[in-house]
Design an enzyme around this catalytic site. Structure first.
Site, PDB file in Angstrom:
ATOM      1  N   ASP A  30       0.838  -1.201   0.000  1.00 53.42           N
ATOM      2  CA  ASP A  30       0.000   0.000   0.000  1.00 53.42           C
ATOM      3  C   ASP A  30       0.872   1.249   0.000  1.00 53.42           C
ATOM      4  O   ASP A  30       1.488   1.595   1.007  1.00 53.42           O
ATOM      5  CB  ASP A  30      -0.914  -0.001   1.229  1.00 53.42           C
ATOM      6  CG  ASP A  30      -1.832   1.214   1.263  1.00 53.42           C
ATOM      7  OD1 ASP A  30      -2.822   1.228   0.524  1.00 53.42           O
ATOM      8  OD2 ASP A  30      -1.527   2.166   2.028  1.00 53.42           O
ATOM      9  N   HIS A  93      -7.201   9.668  -1.909  1.00 53.81           N
ATOM     10  CA  HIS A  93      -6.503   9.577  -0.623  1.00 53.81           C
ATOM     11  C   HIS A  93      -7.277  10.219   0.528  1.00 53.81           C
ATOM     12  O   HIS A  93      -7.237   9.749   1.658  1.00 53.81           O
ATOM     13  CB  HIS A  93      -5.120  10.224  -0.755  1.00 53.81           C
ATOM     14  CG  HIS A  93      -4.147   9.791   0.296  1.00 53.81           C
ATOM     15  ND1 HIS A  93      -2.789   9.831   0.107  1.00 53.81           N
ATOM     16  CD2 HIS A  93      -4.313   9.312   1.554  1.00 53.81           C
ATOM     17  CE1 HIS A  93      -2.168   9.403   1.200  1.00 53.81           C
ATOM     18  NE2 HIS A  93      -3.072   9.081   2.081  1.00 53.81           N
TER      19      HIS A  93
END
Length: 261
Positions: A30, A93
């Site tokens: 990630d 995000h």
């Protein structure tokens, strides 16, 4: 997508850390544009010699780059940095850019997916109202919502919404940045299960809840121990003790911007 991911936020030795993670069995990494280590992640994957299709790679677009055209450009820039043909998962995000730009960004990511540059589109730090605006716009649901999630910050309304709408819940800060390692409940359960690390207890809780935890570490010993969580199970009583630790948003240890307008 592997059920255990490896986070690289603020990892200043990203390539060796990812190499170690791959060595001990992680197959889900990630990253994010804001972490400035997409290239280092990709370098580790190439150095390890594993087939690209055997590693699930996530990156994210930060709010300063939100917008339709800027998102399409950002996707291409991420692919260029990583020298990949595609990214497995691309997330928004954070929701700081406002509704209009959030939706523009989401539509651009869907377009990039349809063009084969992204396999799946998701979001991060989205509250229920952010997820609802996607539905109200007539767009398909994100595949993933990545939020801060651990026994001390359980974000129950968001989790329930995601589970009701078949959105995978990824958990960042799943080991609470080691801030609660000496909490009596963690100490008790760690001892009960053969002197486990508190982090292993927290990660096991996350898996048994059906989440996808994303622990991070630059320490090879911790990278390995965080992956060794499949040879024990927490009982219903154990899980109940951990569930009772919830402090809601007061338990957060990161930015947790899920209430952003």
């Amino acid at each position: 997508m592997s059920l255990l991911g490896f986070g690289v936020y603020q990892n200043y030795t990203t390539t060796p850390s990812v190499l170690e993670a791959l060595k001990v069995g992680y197959r889900h990494i990630d990253s994010a544009q804001a972490y400035k280590n997409e290239a280092a992640v990709a370098q580790a994957i190439r150095e390890y010699g594993i087939d690209r299709t055997d590693v699930f790679v996530t990156t994210k677009i930060i709010s300063s780059h939100h917008g339709y055209a800027s998102t399409l450009k950002a996707v291409d820039e991420s692919l260029q940095r990583m020298q990949f043909d595609y990214v497995d998962l691309f997330l928004i995000h954070n929701p700081h850019s406002g509704k209009e730009k959030r939706l523009e960004t989401y539509k651009a990511l869907l377009e990039a997916r349809d063009a084969g540059k992204i396999r799946s589109v998701g979001v991060s730090n989205y509250g229920v109202h952010h997820l609802e605006e996607i539905r109200e716009a007539g767009l398909e649901s994100p595949t993933v919502n990545q939020i801060e999630l651990h026994p001390f910050c359980q974000q129950t309304p968001i989790v329930q919404y995601c589970q009701s709408n078949r959105i995978v819940v990824q958990a960042y800060c799943p080991i609470v940045r080691a801030q609660n390692n000496y909490h009596p409940v963690l100490v008790e359960l760690a001892a009960k299960h053969g002197n486990r690390d508190p982090a292993q207890i927290l990660l096991r809780w996350s898996l048994q809840k059906g989440y996808v935890p994303l622990p991070k570490s630059a320490n090879p010993v911790r990278i390995q121990s965080n992956a060794n969580i499949y040879d024990f199970t927490l009982s219903l009583e154990d899980m109940g003790k951990l569930d009772a630790l919830d402090k809601a948003k007061d338990g957060a240890v990161s930015w947790n911007p899920v209430d952003t307008p």
